[in-house]
Scaffold this motif. Structure first.
Motif, PDB file in Angstrom:
ATOM      1  N   PRO A   1       0.823  -1.217   0.000  1.00 43.66           N
ATOM      2  CA  PRO A   1       0.000   0.000   0.000  1.00 43.66           C
ATOM      3  C   PRO A   1       0.851   1.259   0.000  1.00 43.66           C
ATOM      4  CG  PRO A   1      -0.915  -1.601   1.525  1.00 43.66           C
ATOM      5  CD  PRO A   1       0.408  -2.150   1.069  1.00 43.66           C
ATOM      6  N   ILE A   2       0.305   2.338  -0.524  1.00 41.64           N
ATOM      7  CA  ILE A   2       1.038   3.598  -0.618  1.00 41.64           C
ATOM      8  C   ILE A   2       1.467   4.101   0.753  1.00 41.64           C
ATOM      9  CG2 ILE A   2       0.855   6.028  -1.260  1.00 41.64           C
ATOM     10  CD1 ILE A   2      -0.945   5.307  -3.509  1.00 41.64           C
ATOM     11  N   VAL A   3       0.610   3.919   1.764  1.00 41.17           N
ATOM     12  CA  VAL A   3       0.830   4.563   3.069  1.00 41.17           C
ATOM     13  C   VAL A   3       2.226   4.306   3.636  1.00 41.17           C
ATOM     14  CG1 VAL A   3       0.026   4.726   5.445  1.00 41.17           C
ATOM     15  CG2 VAL A   3      -1.633   4.609   3.578  1.00 41.17           C
ATOM     16  N   PRO A   4       2.674   3.058   3.819  1.00 41.08           N
ATOM     17  CA  PRO A   4       4.007   2.864   4.384  1.00 41.08           C
ATOM     18  C   PRO A   4       5.146   3.080   3.388  1.00 41.08           C
ATOM     19  CG  PRO A   4       2.988   0.733   4.001  1.00 41.08           C
ATOM     20  CD  PRO A   4       1.960   1.766   3.671  1.00 41.08           C
ATOM     21  N   SER A   5       4.845   2.992   2.084  1.00 42.99           N
ATOM     22  CA  SER A   5       5.920   3.050   1.079  1.00 42.99           C
ATOM     23  C   SER A   5       6.220   4.463   0.580  1.00 42.99           C
ATOM     24  CB  SER A   5       5.558   2.166  -0.116  1.00 42.99           C
ATOM     25  OG  SER A   5       4.374   2.632  -0.750  1.00 42.99           O
ATOM     26  N   LEU A   6       5.287   5.386   0.729  1.00 43.90           N
ATOM     27  CA  LEU A   6       5.453   6.721   0.154  1.00 43.90           C
ATOM     28  C   LEU A   6       6.736   7.425   0.620  1.00 43.90           C
ATOM     29  CD1 LEU A   6       4.161   8.749  -1.773  1.00 43.90           C
ATOM     30  CD2 LEU A   6       2.881   9.684   0.171  1.00 43.90           C
ATOM     31  N   PRO A   7       7.049   7.435   1.918  1.00 44.79           N
ATOM     32  CA  PRO A   7       8.300   8.097   2.339  1.00 44.79           C
ATOM     33  C   PRO A   7       9.546   7.457   1.721  1.00 44.79           C
ATOM     34  CG  PRO A   7       6.864   7.722   4.230  1.00 44.79           C
ATOM     35  CD  PRO A   7       6.279   6.960   3.081  1.00 44.79           C
ATOM     36  N   GLN A   8       9.512   6.132   1.550  1.00 44.09           N
ATOM     37  CA  GLN A   8      10.673   5.425   0.973  1.00 44.09           C
ATOM     38  C   GLN A   8      10.799   5.690  -0.522  1.00 44.09           C
ATOM     39  OE1 GLN A   8      12.321   4.290   3.449  1.00 44.09           O
ATOM     40  NE2 GLN A   8      10.592   4.482   4.867  1.00 44.09           N
ATOM     41  N   LEU A   9       9.672   5.854  -1.188  1.00 36.22           N
ATOM     42  CA  LEU A   9       9.690   6.180  -2.619  1.00 36.22           C
ATOM     43  C   LEU A   9      10.221   7.592  -2.828  1.00 36.22           C
ATOM     44  CD1 LEU A   9       6.242   4.631  -3.573  1.00 36.22           C
ATOM     45  CD2 LEU A   9       8.458   3.885  -4.473  1.00 36.22           C
ATOM     46  N   ARG A  10       9.795   8.511  -1.985  1.00 30.95           N
ATOM     47  CA  ARG A  10      10.240   9.895  -2.122  1.00 30.95           C
ATOM     48  C   ARG A  10      11.714  10.068  -1.782  1.00 30.95           C
ATOM     49  NH1 ARG A  10       4.803  12.797   0.448  1.00 30.95           N
ATOM     50  NH2 ARG A  10       3.626  12.861  -1.522  1.00 30.95           N
TER      51      ARG A  10
ATOM     52  N   ALA B   1       4.942   0.723 -10.863  1.00 29.18           N
ATOM     53  CA  ALA B   1       3.562   0.840 -11.344  1.00 29.18           C
ATOM     54  C   ALA B   1       2.594   0.840 -10.167  1.00 29.18           C
ATOM     55  CB  ALA B   1       3.224  -0.303 -12.297  1.00 29.18           C
ATOM     56  N   MET B   2       1.401   1.400 -10.418  1.00 30.51           N
ATOM     57  CA  MET B   2       0.329   1.365  -9.420  1.00 30.51           C
ATOM     58  C   MET B   2      -0.454   0.065  -9.555  1.00 30.51           C
ATOM     59  SD  MET B   2       0.627   4.097  -7.689  1.00 30.51           S
ATOM     60  CE  MET B   2      -0.851   3.743  -6.733  1.00 30.51           C
ATOM     61  N   GLY B   3      -0.904  -0.437  -8.413  1.00 29.57           N
ATOM     62  CA  GLY B   3      -1.691  -1.669  -8.426  1.00 29.57           C
ATOM     63  C   GLY B   3      -3.180  -1.441  -8.481  1.00 29.57           C
ATOM     64  N   SER B   4      -3.599  -0.215  -8.766  1.00 28.67           N
ATOM     65  CA  SER B   4      -5.020   0.105  -8.888  1.00 28.67           C
ATOM     66  C   SER B   4      -5.367   0.377 -10.348  1.00 28.67           C
ATOM     67  CB  SER B   4      -5.357   1.335  -8.034  1.00 28.67           C
ATOM     68  OG  SER B   4      -4.501   2.405  -8.378  1.00 28.67           O
ATOM     69  N   LEU B   5      -6.641   0.542 -10.628  1.00 31.17           N
ATOM     70  CA  LEU B   5      -7.055   0.777 -12.008  1.00 31.17           C
ATOM     71  C   LEU B   5      -6.897   2.231 -12.432  1.00 31.17           C
ATOM     72  CD1 LEU B   5     -10.237  -1.482 -12.260  1.00 31.17           C
ATOM     73  CD2 LEU B   5      -7.965  -1.893 -13.239  1.00 31.17           C
TER      74      LEU B   5
ATOM     75  N   LEU C   1       1.449   9.951  -6.809  1.00 25.09           N
ATOM     76  CA  LEU C   1       2.516   9.397  -7.662  1.00 25.09           C
ATOM     77  C   LEU C   1       2.025   9.402  -9.114  1.00 25.09           C
ATOM     78  CD1 LEU C   1       3.367   6.346  -5.354  1.00 25.09           C
ATOM     79  CD2 LEU C   1       4.782   8.404  -5.650  1.00 25.09           C
ATOM     80  N   PRO C   2       1.744  10.573  -9.653  1.00 25.82           N
ATOM     81  CA  PRO C   2       1.112  10.663 -10.985  1.00 25.82           C
ATOM     82  C   PRO C   2       1.980  10.137 -12.123  1.00 25.82           C
ATOM     83  CG  PRO C   2       1.871  12.822 -10.263  1.00 25.82           C
ATOM     84  CD  PRO C   2       2.027  11.898  -9.091  1.00 25.82           C
ATOM     85  N   GLU C   3       3.296  10.049 -11.875  1.00 25.81           N
ATOM     86  CA  GLU C   3       4.199   9.583 -12.939  1.00 25.81           C
ATOM     87  C   GLU C   3       4.149   8.076 -13.137  1.00 25.81           C
ATOM     88  OE1 GLU C   3       6.452   9.210  -9.101  1.00 25.81           O
ATOM     89  OE2 GLU C   3       5.013  10.606  -9.993  1.00 25.81           O
ATOM     90  N   LEU C   4       3.563   7.353 -12.183  1.00 29.25           N
ATOM     91  CA  LEU C   4       3.541   5.893 -12.282  1.00 29.25           C
ATOM     92  C   LEU C   4       2.310   5.415 -13.041  1.00 29.25           C
ATOM     93  CD1 LEU C   4       4.693   4.640  -8.751  1.00 29.25           C
ATOM     94  CD2 LEU C   4       6.054   4.979 -10.826  1.00 29.25           C
ATOM     95  N   PRO C   5       2.488   4.622 -14.100  1.00 30.59           N
ATOM     96  CA  PRO C   5       1.336   4.037 -14.800  1.00 30.59           C
ATOM     97  C   PRO C   5       0.736   2.918 -13.958  1.00 30.59           C
ATOM     98  CG  PRO C   5       3.361   3.141 -15.675  1.00 30.59           C
ATOM     99  CD  PRO C   5       3.773   4.198 -14.678  1.00 30.59           C
ATOM    100  N   THR C   6      -0.425   2.466 -14.330  1.00 35.80           N
ATOM    101  CA  THR C   6      -1.030   1.325 -13.639  1.00 35.80           C
ATOM    102  C   THR C   6      -0.570   0.030 -14.296  1.00 35.80           C
ATOM    103  OG1 THR C   6      -2.998   1.175 -15.041  1.00 35.80           O
ATOM    104  CG2 THR C   6      -3.081   2.727 -13.188  1.00 35.80           C
ATOM    105  N   LEU C   7      -0.621  -1.046 -13.555  1.00 36.99           N
ATOM    106  CA  LEU C   7      -0.275  -2.352 -14.124  1.00 36.99           C
ATOM    107  C   LEU C   7      -1.225  -2.709 -15.261  1.00 36.99           C
ATOM    108  CD1 LEU C   7       0.598  -4.360 -10.884  1.00 36.99           C
ATOM    109  CD2 LEU C   7       2.157  -3.816 -12.766  1.00 36.99           C
ATOM    110  N   ASP C   8      -2.463  -2.289 -15.128  1.00 34.42           N
ATOM    111  CA  ASP C   8      -3.445  -2.546 -16.179  1.00 34.42           C
ATOM    112  C   ASP C   8      -3.023  -1.851 -17.479  1.00 34.42           C
ATOM    113  OD1 ASP C   8      -6.217  -3.535 -16.948  1.00 34.42           O
ATOM    114  OD2 ASP C   8      -6.437  -1.391 -17.343  1.00 34.42           O
TER     115      ASP C   8
END
Length: 333
Positions: A235-244, A252-256, A262-269
């Protein structure tokens, strides 16, 4: 009566025969004794009823409340649970203690909450794994009946991230690495929802990833950062600080839909993993049989907290979305 008894004792000590003036108890004394017993019994009964009813209504809470998080510290359940615990402590006037009980994909902590006295003093932060676990495991409780939902807190999309041990820049590169090394590319995950999210990615991608289970999302993420595991869907919540900070690389995002954070990340779909959608939800529950008055009180306080503009700002900033639902709506989920 005491005076008569004393006279008899003295006569016996002098060797004289004794006679009781009357062996019949006084009728007045009997009536007084009966009335005294009745008053005492009535008072005790009233005290018991008052003690039993008090905590279930206006007097709740009269002691600290335990909030179980069935995963290790640092994950989304834990972060949202601690935010709520701080608020409820202030509003209710009693300490809400967060108790992390990790293990068995969240089942250990959940079973503790299920077996707790249904009095509102043991709560639990649930997530989507609660309704997924029955599909793959035999549970020591019936998920449809064991707990009473209080309120939904929100939801969080997931992110596919890699650590330094897998130097790839795209999902395409990651899939190519997995294809060239079957079973050697690892996905760290906690149990429950994240386990399902990882298995779904493995199945839809058609590659032989090895899933490594942890007691929580945070320790799994730490091992990805440290290079012990290659990747994680988290989930984004715990990972966001590590990504930044650059300690993790998002692929990629795991949502649709894409995330505003994280607007630069495409979705897996979008990238060809057609139909992949893994978003987790979080809710507060308590043991089945808890008095409705307590459930209603807690639901009201939680909803009031979620509707505060400052709360929405804080929760959105860490990568979650508020999604208020009633206990009845959660039961349908």
């Amino acid at each position: 009566r005491d005076g008569e008894a004393l006279t008899r004792v003295r006569a016996m000590n002098r060797g004289q025969p004794t006679r009781s003036k009357s062996r019949q108890p006084s009728m007045v004394g009997c009536h007084l004794l009966a009335r005294l017993v009745l008053v005492m019994v009535t008072a005790c009964a009233a005290h018991v009823v008052q003690g039993a009813a008090g905590p279930t209504e206006a007097n709740y809470p009269i002691k600290p409340i335990r909030l179980i998080v069935p995963f290790s510290p640092g994950g989304t359940n834990d972060i949202l649970g601690r935010m709520l615990a701080t608020h409820l402590t202030e509003i209710l006037g009693k300490t809400v203690l967060v108790d992390n009980r990790a293990g068995a994909e969240g089942i250990i902590g959940t079973e503790i909450a299920v077996k707790a006295t249904p009095d509102g003093y043991t709560l639990i932060v649930l997530s989507a794994g609660y309704v997924m676990n029955p599909a793959v495991r035999k549970l020591p409780y019936d998920p449809l009946k064991a707990l009473e939902f209080i309120a939904k807190l929100g939801a969080s999309a997931t992110v596919l991230c890699v650590g330094p041990s897998l130097p790839v820049s795209s999902v395409k590169d990651m899939l190519a690495a997995a294809k060239s090394k079957p079973g050697q590319i690892t996905l760290g995950t906690s149990g429950g929802f994240q386990h399902f999210a990882s298995a779904l990615f493995r199945n839809l991608s058609g590659q032989d990833f090895t899933i490594v289970l942890y007691k929580g999302a945070f320790p799994a993420m730490i091992d990805v950062i440290g290079g012990q595991v290659h990747a994680i869907i988290i989930p984004i919540v715990p990972s966001l600080p590590q990504l930044r900070s650059g300690k993790l690389k998002g692929l990629a995002m795991g949502s649709l839909k894409r995330s505003a954070l994280l607007p630069e990340l495409p979705t897996l779909d979008e990238l060809g993993i057609s139909g992949y959608d893994a978003a987790n939800w979080y809710a507060i529950a308590t043991a089945a049989g808890t008095p409705p008055a307590i459930v209603k009180r807690l639901h009201t306080e939680i909803v009031n907290y979620l509707r505060q503009p400052e709360t929405e700002k804080r929760i959105t900033a860490i990568g979650a979305d508020i999604d208020i639902k009633t206990p009845d709506e959660m039961r349908k989920i």
